[in-house]
Design a protein around this motif. Structure first.
Motif, PDB file in Angstrom:
ATOM      1  N   TYR A   1       0.848  -1.184   0.000  1.00 12.74           N
ATOM      2  CA  TYR A   1       0.000   0.000   0.000  1.00 12.74           C
ATOM      3  C   TYR A   1       0.887   1.238   0.000  1.00 12.74           C
ATOM      4  CZ  TYR A   1      -4.016  -2.935   1.276  1.00 12.74           C
ATOM      5  OH  TYR A   1      -5.009  -3.874   1.290  1.00 12.74           O
ATOM      6  N   LYS A   2       0.839   1.982  -1.082  1.00 12.03           N
ATOM      7  CA  LYS A   2       1.612   3.217  -1.163  1.00 12.03           C
ATOM      8  C   LYS A   2       0.673   4.415  -1.061  1.00 12.03           C
ATOM      9  CE  LYS A   2       5.403   1.292  -3.883  1.00 12.03           C
ATOM     10  NZ  LYS A   2       6.183   1.366  -5.147  1.00 12.03           N
ATOM     11  N   PRO A   3       1.020   5.392  -0.236  1.00 18.01           N
ATOM     12  CA  PRO A   3       0.128   6.533  -0.034  1.00 18.01           C
ATOM     13  C   PRO A   3       0.055   7.429  -1.261  1.00 18.01           C
ATOM     14  CG  PRO A   3       2.201   6.887   1.095  1.00 18.01           C
ATOM     15  CD  PRO A   3       2.247   5.493   0.568  1.00 18.01           C
ATOM     16  N   GLN A   4      -1.054   8.138  -1.361  1.00 13.69           N
ATOM     17  CA  GLN A   4      -1.194   9.108  -2.439  1.00 13.69           C
ATOM     18  C   GLN A   4      -0.113  10.179  -2.328  1.00 13.69           C
ATOM     19  OE1 GLN A   4      -4.952  11.132  -2.429  1.00 13.69           O
ATOM     20  NE2 GLN A   4      -4.805  11.709  -4.584  1.00 13.69           N
ATOM     21  N   LYS A   5       0.174  10.597  -1.103  1.00 12.08           N
ATOM     22  CA  LYS A   5       1.239  11.565  -0.860  1.00 12.08           C
ATOM     23  C   LYS A   5       2.140  11.002   0.235  1.00 12.08           C
ATOM     24  CE  LYS A   5       2.260  16.351   0.418  1.00 12.08           C
ATOM     25  NZ  LYS A   5       1.699  17.662   0.846  1.00 12.08           N
ATOM     26  N   GLN A   6       3.321  10.565  -0.136  1.00 11.16           N
ATOM     27  CA  GLN A   6       4.242   9.964   0.826  1.00 11.16           C
ATOM     28  C   GLN A   6       4.961  11.053   1.605  1.00 11.16           C
ATOM     29  OE1 GLN A   6       6.758   6.925  -0.823  1.00 11.16           O
ATOM     30  NE2 GLN A   6       8.187   6.991   0.898  1.00 11.16           N
ATOM     31  N   THR A   7       4.809  11.018   2.924  1.00 11.16           N
ATOM     32  CA  THR A   7       5.445  12.016   3.791  1.00 11.16           C
ATOM     33  C   THR A   7       6.367  11.382   4.813  1.00 11.16           C
ATOM     34  OG1 THR A   7       3.531  11.959   5.270  1.00 11.16           O
ATOM     35  CG2 THR A   7       3.540  13.652   3.542  1.00 11.16           C
ATOM     36  N   SER A   8       6.484  10.064   4.799  1.00  7.26           N
ATOM     37  CA  SER A   8       7.321   9.346   5.757  1.00  7.26           C
ATOM     38  C   SER A   8       8.504   8.711   5.041  1.00  7.26           C
ATOM     39  CB  SER A   8       6.514   8.253   6.464  1.00  7.26           C
ATOM     40  OG  SER A   8       7.345   7.416   7.230  1.00  7.26           O
TER      41      SER A   8
ATOM     42  N   SER B   1      -1.277   4.293   5.258  1.00 10.37           N
ATOM     43  CA  SER B   1      -1.247   4.969   3.968  1.00 10.37           C
ATOM     44  C   SER B   1      -1.883   6.356   4.057  1.00 10.37           C
ATOM     45  CB  SER B   1      -1.977   4.119   2.922  1.00 10.37           C
ATOM     46  OG  SER B   1      -1.897   4.693   1.650  1.00 10.37           O
ATOM     47  N   GLU B   2      -2.960   6.460   4.797  1.00 12.71           N
ATOM     48  CA  GLU B   2      -3.604   7.759   4.982  1.00 12.71           C
ATOM     49  C   GLU B   2      -2.693   8.760   5.679  1.00 12.71           C
ATOM     50  OE1 GLU B   2      -7.026   6.631   7.178  1.00 12.71           O
ATOM     51  OE2 GLU B   2      -8.078   5.791   5.426  1.00 12.71           O
ATOM     52  N   ARG B   3      -1.694   8.284   6.388  1.00 20.91           N
ATOM     53  CA  ARG B   3      -0.761   9.151   7.113  1.00 20.91           C
ATOM     54  C   ARG B   3       0.585   9.285   6.400  1.00 20.91           C
ATOM     55  NH1 ARG B   3      -4.607   7.243   9.765  1.00 20.91           N
ATOM     56  NH2 ARG B   3      -5.511   8.319  11.579  1.00 20.91           N
ATOM     57  N   GLY B   4       0.625   8.856   5.149  1.00 22.65           N
ATOM     58  CA  GLY B   4       1.806   9.098   4.334  1.00 22.65           C
ATOM     59  C   GLY B   4       2.896   8.061   4.413  1.00 22.65           C
ATOM     60  N   MET B   5       2.622   6.895   5.012  1.00 25.39           N
ATOM     61  CA  MET B   5       3.632   5.853   5.164  1.00 25.39           C
ATOM     62  C   MET B   5       3.292   4.646   4.298  1.00 25.39           C
ATOM     63  SD  MET B   5       4.898   3.713   8.568  1.00 25.39           S
ATOM     64  CE  MET B   5       5.620   5.106   9.441  1.00 25.39           C
ATOM     65  N   ILE B   6       4.299   4.067   3.671  1.00 28.02           N
ATOM     66  CA  ILE B   6       4.122   2.818   2.931  1.00 28.02           C
ATOM     67  C   ILE B   6       3.885   1.681   3.925  1.00 28.02           C
ATOM     68  CG2 ILE B   6       5.262   1.113   1.453  1.00 28.02           C
ATOM     69  CD1 ILE B   6       6.784   3.438   0.163  1.00 28.02           C
ATOM     70  N   ALA B   7       2.879   0.858   3.641  1.00 24.87           N
ATOM     71  CA  ALA B   7       2.580  -0.297   4.487  1.00 24.87           C
ATOM     72  C   ALA B   7       2.514  -1.545   3.624  1.00 24.87           C
ATOM     73  CB  ALA B   7       1.264  -0.099   5.229  1.00 24.87           C
ATOM     74  N   VAL B   8       2.993  -2.644   4.172  1.00 22.96           N
ATOM     75  CA  VAL B   8       3.033  -3.920   3.457  1.00 22.96           C
ATOM     76  C   VAL B   8       2.400  -4.981   4.344  1.00 22.96           C
ATOM     77  CG1 VAL B   8       4.508  -5.661   2.393  1.00 22.96           C
ATOM     78  CG2 VAL B   8       5.145  -3.234   2.254  1.00 22.96           C
TER      79      VAL B   8
END
Length: 293
Positions: free
Chosen positions: A54-61, A90-97
């Motif tokens: 899961y990659k965020p729309q806007k990555q901030t992390s 993902s909603e908070r800008g972090m990639i999750a797997v």
């Protein structure tokens, strides 16, 4: 209608890609063509472990997290303790797997007890191998219940990676761990017997008990940890307490939250369990404290 369309686009933008963890063949597999089984939102009979990215729309992390659903090493609570959390990150800008790992089913695998840990170590190694491409620096691991035990063993047994695939300790070591109502110890007085029996099988020795009791394997190299438990959980909070105290002894950064009520298996659900429902806010603050969010 415009609001619905916006929400739909936002949801779809959490680009999910599902890939096999072992594209060249699953190690230790004794049988082929076993149908995966889903009961409700739970999965079992996993013979082809996968990673859902899961990659965020806007990555901030500059961090990513590998998520291990729980289920007593008998099933995987994949949606509740996997997919839902991936969207939260993902909603908070972090990639999750989300890791769909193999359960220790001895009818399917040789050395079945090592297969969950092998999958977790392989997942960490995979994400680290994509660090430059994904724009990340650190890779953490998160686990719920028995998935918390898996995350804790991954955080303490990295010096000697398990299985047939040769990896270095640096490749498989998480940079932080998030343990939510975790099974930790295999000691009889505080363990969750179902998880213990499913992982170790009917025949085990004292050496295996120590090896798979993460609180006994913490060192100064163990990554920082965030823990959540409740007093009324049947996976007793002494599990988290044992890990926290061992981390403290070895000067490993640790934060623990024990709520009075909440039981087990709440994940992100809001169903009038009280203050425990705010644990994600505490997690977010801890991640920000360490600059992972």
């Amino acid at each position: 209608m415009r609001v619905f369309f916006f929400l739909l686009i936002s949801y779809m933008s959490m680009a999910q890609e599902i890939i096999p963890l072992y594209p060249d063949g699953v190690p230790g597999l004794k049988v082929k063509d076993v149908p995966e089984k889903m009961t409700g939102a739970n999965i079992t009979n996993v013979t082809v472990p996968t990673l859902a990215i899961y990659k965020p729309q806007k990555q901030t992390s500059n961090a990513a997290v590998v998520i291990c659903p729980g289920g007593g090493y008998a099933v995987l609570a994949y949606k509740k303790e996997g997919e839902n959390l991936a969207r939260w990150f993902s909603e908070r800008g972090m990639i999750a797997v989300v890791l769909k790992y193999r359960l220790p089913q001895r009818e399917y695998f040789t050395d079945a007890g090592i297969r969950p840990l092998q999958d977790a170590q392989s997942a960490i190694a995979f994400v680290k191998s994509h660090a430059k491409e994904w724009g990340i620096k650190d890779v953490g691991i998160m686990g719920f219940s028995a998935g918390g035990h898996l995350a804790a063993t991954t955080s303490t047994l990295f010096d000697n990676p398990v299985g047939e695939i040769k990896r270095s300790s640096e490749e498989v070591r998480p940079d932080f761990s998030l343990l939510i109502y975790p099974v930790i110890s295999l000691d009889d007085n505080i363990t969750h017997e179902g998880s213990k029996k499913n992982l170790l099988g009917p025949n085990f020795n004292e050496q295996e008990l120590k090896r798979y009791s993460p609180e006994k394997n913490i060192t100064e190299k163990t990554p920082p940890v965030f823990l959540v438990s409740t007093t009324d959980d049947w996976v007793v909070p002494e599990n988290s307490i044992a890990y926290y105290l061992a981390a403290k002894r070895h000067k490993v950064p640790a934060e623990m939250h024990i709520y009075e009520k909440g039981g087990h298996g709440y994940a992100l659900t809001k169903d009038n369990r009280g203050p425990v429902e705010k644990w994600p806010e505490a997690l977010e603050a801890w991640l920000k404290l360490h600059k992972w969010l």
